[in-house]
Scaffold this motif. Structure first.
Motif, short mmCIF file in Angstrom:
data_model
loop_
_atom_site.label_atom_id
_atom_site.label_comp_id
_atom_site.label_asym_id
_atom_site.label_seq_id
_atom_site.Cartn_x
_atom_site.Cartn_y
_atom_site.Cartn_z
N PHE A 57 0.84 -1.19 0.00
CA PHE A 57 0.00 0.00 0.00
C PHE A 57 0.88 1.25 0.00
O PHE A 57 1.88 1.31 0.71
CB PHE A 57 -0.90 0.00 1.24
CG PHE A 57 -2.08 0.91 1.10
CD1 PHE A 57 -3.21 0.50 0.42
CD2 PHE A 57 -2.04 2.19 1.63
CE1 PHE A 57 -4.29 1.34 0.27
CE2 PHE A 57 -3.12 3.05 1.48
CZ PHE A 57 -4.25 2.61 0.80
N PRO A 58 0.53 2.27 -0.81
CA PRO A 58 1.37 3.48 -0.85
C PRO A 58 1.46 4.14 0.53
O PRO A 58 0.44 4.48 1.14
CB PRO A 58 0.62 4.39 -1.83
CG PRO A 58 -0.23 3.46 -2.65
CD PRO A 58 -0.58 2.33 -1.75
N ALA A 59 2.71 4.32 1.01
CA ALA A 59 2.91 4.79 2.38
C ALA A 59 2.35 6.20 2.57
O ALA A 59 1.72 6.49 3.59
CB ALA A 59 4.40 4.76 2.73
N GLY A 60 2.57 7.07 1.60
CA GLY A 60 2.10 8.45 1.74
C GLY A 60 0.58 8.51 1.84
O GLY A 60 0.03 9.29 2.62
N VAL A 61 -0.10 7.67 1.07
CA VAL A 61 -1.57 7.64 1.11
C VAL A 61 -2.04 7.15 2.46
O VAL A 61 -2.96 7.69 3.07
CB VAL A 61 -2.13 6.74 -0.02
CG1 VAL A 61 -3.65 6.66 0.05
CG2 VAL A 61 -1.67 7.25 -1.38
N LYS A 62 -1.39 6.11 2.98
CA LYS A 62 -1.74 5.57 4.29
C LYS A 62 -1.61 6.66 5.35
O LYS A 62 -2.48 6.81 6.20
CB LYS A 62 -0.82 4.40 4.61
CG LYS A 62 -1.25 3.56 5.80
CD LYS A 62 -0.22 2.47 6.06
CE LYS A 62 -0.86 1.18 6.54
NZ LYS A 62 0.13 0.12 6.78
N TRP A 63 -0.52 7.42 5.29
CA TRP A 63 -0.31 8.48 6.27
C TRP A 63 -1.44 9.50 6.22
O TRP A 63 -1.80 10.09 7.22
CB TRP A 63 1.04 9.16 6.02
CG TRP A 63 2.22 8.28 6.35
CD1 TRP A 63 2.18 6.99 6.78
CD2 TRP A 63 3.60 8.66 6.29
NE1 TRP A 63 3.45 6.52 6.97
CE2 TRP A 63 4.34 7.52 6.68
CE3 TRP A 63 4.27 9.82 5.94
CZ2 TRP A 63 5.73 7.53 6.74
CZ3 TRP A 63 5.67 9.83 6.00
CH2 TRP A 63 6.39 8.70 6.39
N GLY A 64 -2.00 9.68 5.03
CA GLY A 64 -3.08 10.65 4.86
C GLY A 64 -4.38 10.22 5.51
O GLY A 64 -5.31 11.02 5.63
N PHE A 65 -4.47 8.96 5.94
CA PHE A 65 -5.71 8.48 6.56
C PHE A 65 -5.89 8.94 8.01
O PHE A 65 -6.97 8.80 8.57
CB PHE A 65 -5.78 6.94 6.52
CG PHE A 65 -5.98 6.38 5.14
CD1 PHE A 65 -6.59 7.15 4.15
CD2 PHE A 65 -5.57 5.10 4.83
CE1 PHE A 65 -6.78 6.63 2.87
CE2 PHE A 65 -5.75 4.57 3.56
CZ PHE A 65 -6.35 5.34 2.58
N LEU A 66 -4.81 9.44 8.60
CA LEU A 66 -4.96 9.91 9.98
C LEU A 66 -5.96 11.06 10.01
O LEU A 66 -5.99 11.88 9.10
CB LEU A 66 -3.61 10.41 10.52
CG LEU A 66 -2.65 9.37 11.07
CD1 LEU A 66 -1.36 10.05 11.51
CD2 LEU A 66 -3.26 8.60 12.24
N PRO A 67 -6.79 11.12 11.04
CA PRO A 67 -7.76 12.22 11.09
C PRO A 67 -7.06 13.57 11.19
O PRO A 67 -5.98 13.67 11.75
CB PRO A 67 -8.58 11.91 12.36
CG PRO A 67 -7.76 10.94 13.13
CD PRO A 67 -6.90 10.21 12.19
N LYS A 68 -7.68 14.58 10.63
CA LYS A 68 -7.07 15.92 10.65
C LYS A 68 -7.05 16.48 12.07
O LYS A 68 -6.18 17.25 12.45
CB LYS A 68 -7.88 16.87 9.75
CG LYS A 68 -7.92 16.42 8.29
CD LYS A 68 -6.65 16.79 7.54
CE LYS A 68 -6.56 16.06 6.21
NZ LYS A 68 -6.09 14.65 6.32
#
Lengths: 422, 525
Positions: A57-68
């Motif tokens: 899974f693309p790491a950068g995309v995964k990191w983007g899943f954290l809530p704002k």
């Protein structure tokens, strides 16, 4: 050829912080702390860094899943429970370049606004855990972990947590349960760990190799990293080659290196001049390949195209003379032993597969057993909370699809044609 | 409100509804084992797999929340094969010992096998994994690990409801089993519920084991009489014998649970019952006929009141009586005997133990009802007992089997002070051993009525079968005694008495059996 991770692994001193810093270690962290978290995430996205744990899974995309929303603390967990049979690359990183991982964690934590991180390391990795413990202590002492890292005001705590030896704890939600002191059972999703993870907090779980790549990306830029690999799959990969080759070991090669070249050039070709019979390309769960299928680029997309996976980078080379039924039987024993027991199809199915394959190998197979295996596989695949059932099914199906005649011979002759005895 | 389509039928459901519950709304059955409405969602049995458009894999209906426009199918070949496949996996290690299993007849495995299985076994008998059978794990429960399908309902119940966490999973793969830690048996007062929520025969109660095949049993709505909580129960009988109580769902009272003490209260309705009316005279106890005993008792009460004054007669009521019975008894005492000597007794068993969940310290189902109907307890009861002790009472009507917490000897000594004692009771006990006339009464399973629980909730219980032996309902007994004394009561059963209560008793104003309904009604609401 450019290497990202293993450049100094031959140097035994590299596991110590002084040597690591002599080669420019922790400069990336210093640079990262001067960047904005968003800029770091951007670089990682540009790098096409794909998760090295197996799913890609693309790491950068995964990191983007954290809530704002930043009102709740977040957790970064490193999955160092490298348990996939045939895979032994993270072990090398932790044993030879632990500071690569720690620096990667520190940078990722800063980018993700995390102040609490864990390395969940496979229980059997006793030496690596010791090396990591020492390295973490060094990093704390040098001010790369702890309070106010390098005067930036950024705090990060890192704890090395040893698992107790369960394959299932490499599945991220199971790992989180285990980390919390609970039975290592995968969790039902949603919620995903990025929303509700360790201790109920938003959590990112990344593989060791994935995070170890991060310092290089920060130093050299995402585009440079991406240019090393292939489209959608940037950088190098650590590939663990095992089995009947002349030079088994871990090789760092650009993503997309030809699999045939990996085996015949880098790993020195077949041992004892034996012919190649089969290759399990990405850890024991990935569908097996015949010799005529291995002229393929070793990257996530190209492998998917031929119906298998680059997985966790564990290439198992199987020579002529190997009984494929026996090989499958070994794998089925493993999955039956490691099924956590939570979901019905996996709990009962893995044990059932083990028994059928076992009896075929023992010369007691029955007419219809092969069809039964395929039908059970159909009833298991995609029917469980985590992919352990799939991991058992993929080798079972592919071994039968590609080496069917061996199964039929075992059943027809009521013995193992290779003379194997249990 | 999201709208979804299930098997071509469209349904609106509230936000957050799962596919499984949405399907239930329109009568589509989705098989499941691990899902239980009162427990968290585990999603591990994998029986409830359904096809959802745009999802590549089958989804678990128990955990998938409905979104607007979702298209679900439960009737495709893919779903059917998946469900049959899971059921086959569940059954491969099952001992198939239905002939000796108490769950047979109400077993999730039997039911779903008939609906979704009907497959021939493809598993080799010698491959079966054997686990521990007949394990006494404490409380009311026996565990048979071979029958267990590992749905985890029991584990979740003990984590989420009782918080005691005695049961855990042990081992992995097809050797997984639930068990307790060595020397740490079930230690809570709600263990019987484990047998209720177990969808198979893995957890059965020691009390019901091997007693009766469930298809011989008939269930009827009742209320537990073990304390003032008023847990709603299903009572199960065969003929005029009760076999078990199970909680009946009522979110306002007991949800889906009941305590272990309450679960065993049915035993008193089977054992040591008073079944024939009798008189105690010089020759000892003599069976009497209702036809002569009822008027005799009524007239002797009246005669005592006329002779010594109404202060010389007394009535002891029971908080085990229904609202209807207490109402009639009060009218009998006040209007027909003209006495103010009326109070209800306390039945205290053990130490009046209570907890913060279901168990109340007051071990009676209707103390609140008695108070609301003008029958006092407490100090009034103590005063009445003192009066009897002092020899101030010539005729006494006692409803119930005990007087306060008095022992058999104390009861005998107390009642010896009264020349004429009439008892309306269900069981042999201290009072029946000392009373002059004993009028056998129907148990709670043999009569209908309402109780008012500790929180003022009026709830109905029903009769499951006619009164045993020659027993009569207390309403029949009181009405017939009252009418002998000129009451002119024209009651036909408990419903007509309740109508009268609703007309004249302020707390119950406006209530009816209809408004009480299945789940009861709170006083003043």
């Amino acid at each position: 050829m450019e290497t990202i991770l293993t450049t100094h692994f031959a140097d035994d001193g590299y596991r110590r912080i002084d040597t690591y810093r002599r080669f420019g270690g922790y400069d990336a962290l210093r640079k990262a702390l001067s960047m904005t978290p968003e800029a770091i995430i951007d670089e990682v996205k540009k790098a096409n860094l794909r998760g090295r744990g197996g799913a890609g899974f693309p790491a950068g995309v995964k990191w983007g899943f954290l809530p704002k929303d930043l009102s709740r603390p977040r957790v970064l967990v490193v999955n160092a429970d490298e348990g996939e049979p045939g895979t032994f690359k993270d072990r090398v990183i932790m044993g030879r370049g632990p500071h690569l991982l720690i620096e990667g964690i520190a940078i990722a934590a800063f980018a993700l606004r995390v102040h609490l991180s864990y390395i969940y390391i496979r229980g059997e990795f006793v030496r690596e855990a010791k090396v990591l413990d020492e390295a973490v202590a060094e990093a704390y002492a040098a001010g790369f972990l702890g309070k106010d890292i390098l005067g930036s005001g950024f705090d990060l705590d890192l704890t090395v947590h040893r698992g107790a030896g369960a394959y299932i704890c490499g599945e991220e939600t199971s790992l989180i349960n285990s980390l919390e002191g609970k039975r290592g059972w995968p969790r039902l999703k949603p919620p995903f760990p990025a929303a509700v993870g360790a201790f109920g907090l938003p959590t990112i779980v990344n593989n060791v190799e994935t995070l170890a790549d991060v310092p290089w990306i920060v130093t050299h830029g995402g585009e440079k990293f991406a240019s090393i690999g292939v489209e959608k799959n940037g950088g190098t990969r650590l590939i663990g080659v095992s089995g009947a080759v002349n030079r088994p070991g871990v090789y760092e090669l650009p993503a997309g290196t030809n699999l045939k070249e990996i085996i015949y050039t880098h790993a020195g070709g077949m041992r004892d001049g034996k012919a190649l019979k089969a290759v399990i390309p990405g850890g024991s769960s990935t569908p097996v390949l015949r010799p005529d299928e291995i002229d393929v680029a070793y990257d996530i997309e190209s492998m998917a195209k031929i119906g298998t996976m680059a997985g966790s980078g564990g290439v198992i080379v199987i020579p002529e003379g190997t009984c494929m039924v026996r090989a499958l039987s070994v794998l089925m024993n493993f999955y039956a032993h490691e099924s956590c027991g939570q979901c019905t199809p996996c709990r009962e199915g893995t044990g059932w597969l083990k028994k059928i394959v076992g009896r075929i190998e023992a010369g007691k197979g029955r007419a219809g057993d092969v069809e039964l295996i395929l039908d059970l596989c159909d009833n298991m695949m995609g029917r469980t909370i985590c992919p352990l059932a799939d991991a058992a099914v993929m080798p079972a199906q592919s071994f039968i699809w590609k080496f069917r005649e061996e199964f039929d011979r075992h059943i027809g002759e009521q013995k193992c044609p290779y003379g194997n005895r249990f | 409100m999201p709208t979804l389509t299930i098997n071509g039928m469209t349904v609106d459901v509230p936000q957050g509804t799962t596919i499984l519950n949405a399907a239930k709304e329109i009568g589509v059955e989705i098989p499941h084992y691990c899902y239980h409405p009162k427990l968290s969602i585990a999603g591990n049995c994998r029986m409830c797999l359904v096809e959802v458009e745009k999802f590549p894999k089958l989804q678990t209906a128990c955990s998938t929340v409905v979104t607007d426009g979702m298209v679900v199918r439960t009737d495709t070949e893919k779903v059917r094969k998946a469900v049959t496949g899971v059921l086959e996996f569940i059954l491969i290690h099952h001992p198939i010992d239905c002939p000796i299993c108490d769950q047979a007849g109400e077993c999730g495995l039997q039911n779903y096998y008939m609906k979704f299985g009907l497959h021939k076994s493809r598993y080799a008998l010698e491959d079966k994994v054997h686990k521990k059978k007949v394990q006494d794990i404490g409380g009311q429960i026996v565990l048979d690990a071979e029958r267990c399908i590992l749905c985890s309902r029991c584990v979740r119940f003990l984590t989420e409801v009782t918080g005691t966490q005695e049961l855990h999973f042990f081992n992995r793969g097809d050797h997984s089993e639930i068990s307790i830690f060595p020397g740490k048996p079930l230690a809570n007062n709600y263990t019987g519920n484990l047998a209720d929520i177990c969808p198979v025969g893995a957890l059965t109660t020691k009390d019901f084991r091997f007693k009766c095949r469930v298809w011989f049993l008939k269930a009827f709505d009742s209320i537990c009489t073990g304390c003032s909580k008023g847990c709603n129960v299903d009572a199960y009988c065969k003929g005029d014998i009760l076999y078990r109580l199970k909680p009946r769902w009522n979110d306002a009272v007991n949800q889906a649970w009941m305590c272990d003490f309450g679960r065993l209260t049915y035993k008193a309705m089977n054992e040591a019952r008073l079944l024939t009316p009798f008189m105690r005279g010089e020759g000892g106890r003599k069976v009497a006929a209702w036809g002569s005993l009822l008027p005799d008792a009524a007239f002797r009460m009246q005669a005592a009141a006329e002779k010594g004054g109404p202060d010389r007669v007394a009535v002891i009521a029971s908080p085990q009586s229904s609202n209807e019975e207490l109402y009639l008894l009060r009218r009998f005492a006040v209007e027909l005997l003209g006495t103010k000597n009326l109070a209800f007794t306390h039945r205290v068993e053990g130490d009046g133990f209570s907890d913060d969940f279901l168990i109340q310290a007051d071990k009676n189902p209707n103390s609140r009802g008695a108070q609301l109907l003008g029958v006092p307890g407490g100090a009034a009861f103590d005063a009445l007992v003192s009066r009897i002790k002092a020899g101030g009472i010539d005729a006494l009507l006692v409803v119930g089997n005990v007087i306060g917490a008095l022992s058999e000897e104390e009861t005998a000594a107390l009642l010896a002070k009264v020349p004429f004692v009439v008892q309306v009771g269900t069981n042999e006990g201290p009072v029946s051993k000392a009373a002059t006339a004993v009028l056998p009464s129907a148990s709670v399973a043999e009569r209908g009525g309402t109780f008012t629980n500790h929180a003022g909730r009026v709830q109905r219980f029903r009769s499951g079968f006619p009164a045993r032996g020659k027993a009569k309902t207390p309403i029949e007994i009181l009405a017939s005694m009252g009418n002998r004394l000129g009451a002119g009561w024209n009651f036909a059963g408990e419903a007509s008495v309740f109508t009268a209560i609703a007309e004249t008793e302020a707390p119950f104003a406006g209530m009816s059996y209809d408004s009480i309904g299945m789940f009861g009604q709170e006083i003043g609401k």
